[in-house]
Design an enzyme around this catalytic site. Sequence first.
Site, PDB file in Angstrom:
ATOM      1  CD  GLU A 135      -5.109   6.387   0.422  1.00 45.93           C
ATOM      2  OE1 GLU A 135      -5.319   5.163   0.352  1.00 45.93           O
ATOM      3  OE2 GLU A 135      -4.213   6.884   1.119  1.00 45.93           O
TER       4      GLU A 135
ATOM      5  CG  HIS B  87      -1.801   1.174   1.356  1.00 41.10           C
ATOM      6  ND1 HIS B  87      -3.117   1.160   0.967  1.00 41.10           N
ATOM      7  CD2 HIS B  87      -1.566   2.428   1.834  1.00 41.10           C
ATOM      8  CE1 HIS B  87      -3.661   2.349   1.189  1.00 41.10           C
ATOM      9  NE2 HIS B  87      -2.728   3.145   1.724  1.00 41.10           N
ATOM     10  CD  GLU B  88       1.591   3.603   3.640  1.00 42.55           C
ATOM     11  OE1 GLU B  88       1.804   4.658   3.015  1.00 42.55           O
ATOM     12  OE2 GLU B  88       0.565   3.413   4.319  1.00 42.55           O
TER      13      GLU B  88
ATOM     14  CG  HIS C 242       0.474   6.379  -0.617  1.00 39.12           C
ATOM     15  ND1 HIS C 242      -0.512   7.187  -1.146  1.00 39.12           N
ATOM     16  CD2 HIS C 242      -0.111   5.689   0.399  1.00 39.12           C
ATOM     17  CE1 HIS C 242      -1.647   6.986  -0.488  1.00 39.12           C
ATOM     18  NE2 HIS C 242      -1.422   6.080   0.449  1.00 39.12           N
TER      19      HIS C 242
END
Length: 489
Positions: free
Chosen positions: A284, A254-255, A258
């Site tokens: 997101e 997830h990170e 980003h």
Amino acid sequence: MSAYEELMAHERTTQALGSVAGRTGWDQETMMPEGAAELRSEEMAALETVLHARRTNSRVGDWLAKAQAPDETGEAILRHLKRSYARNTKLPEKLATDIARQTSAGQGIWAKARANDDFAAFAPTLTRMIDLKRQEAACLAEGGDLYDALLDDYEPGMKGAELQTLFNNMRPRLVDLRARVLAAEAPLPLDHSFDEAGQMALSSKLAQVFGYDLTRGRIDKAVHPFSSGSGTDVRITTRTSERDPFNCFYSTIHEVGHACYEQGIRADYALTPLGAGVSMGVHESQSRIYENQFGRSRAFTGWLYGQMRDQFGNFGVPDEDAFYAIVNRVGSGYIRTEADEVHYNLHVMLRFDLERQLISGELEVADLEDAWNARFEADFGVAVDKPSNGVLQDVHWSFGLFGYFPTYSLGNVYAGCLYQSLREAVPALDSDLSRGDTTAATGWLRENLQQFGGLREPRATITHACGFEPSEKPLLDYLDAKFSGLYGL
């Protein structure tokens, strides 16, 4: 120098100082000694004082009035700077400094309260933060909706009422899918111990598989995983749990979504307003498509299953299909960041409603814990057992990030649209992911979205990449198809 050139020189230094402030915040979350909290809050306040003075300097207004953009990129830069100047000049310097000081102090107080499951210890800090954010919103809104004024900082142009309509459209299909899935037989969860060193080793490999450049970044641990920075210094954090390695692996992926957005922006946008993600909703969309549509797919989990067996040996899961089912197991858990794709948006809707009420004054901090617990039990059918599983689980409100939460679901909606277009453009996607090869998928995102940074407005950024106006339908269709197949609905 022309007015445009002088403005750009001034902005370059402002952006660099902002990067320093961001790095200081990263240090506070990862490496700062506990006893330094009071000094750090003063340091952050001092940096904000300098930044606010630069952003509201009357010379900026003069330059903006005279500046002539040399090209499309320059026009986009001026658009951002005009918006930023108008917004910042509405805020008194003392208020901006007070918010920065409270933000820095609040994170440490929240972390202690969460560790001790003591909401009462955090309540005075949260009350002070909400008071400051209401003051900020009143300055920005100039008689308009307070929550919209705060939301605009994370998703420019978006309104609370528009989000409410979106969520109202999403909720019936989500609730129906949830009911059908929970009525079916669920796979058993993992029942094994996974050592921290092994989790961090595989976490690093996953980050690189998804294109994270560790020569321009690093991976550390934090209570609440996050990504920080842009350009040539983009850092991420993750966390480990001995009994739940997915917490580590999918937080990392997830990170990385980003971080890869920030690393993928054109180098010549660095230290300009275009050199960062255009909004949190678009940001997101990258983290969620990396984590879910790619990382939790049948193709990629088949590859991940082999990697986990190599790292941890036999961990009690017989084959790739069983592993895919476990990765995507649906259940009414407490924690948003650990929620399955069916429940995740319901977590966000809860927070969206509560924070709108907090900012409007319909809900006070003294009543927040009870309101959270009642809403959670109504939505998830489970009573909250302790504050760290409820109102204290997220760091956002301690940082004053009111208006941030709905961008998580907006990002899911955007990710659904991007995935629909990407599948058409990358027909070998499943074959690639089954080999742990994300190059074509992440390359499509970099080419069609990431490289442009803040060049376009948020919605236009998604429309440009997808070729159509975003809506919730692609996401809901994807969820229905995926979980109907998994649970034999």
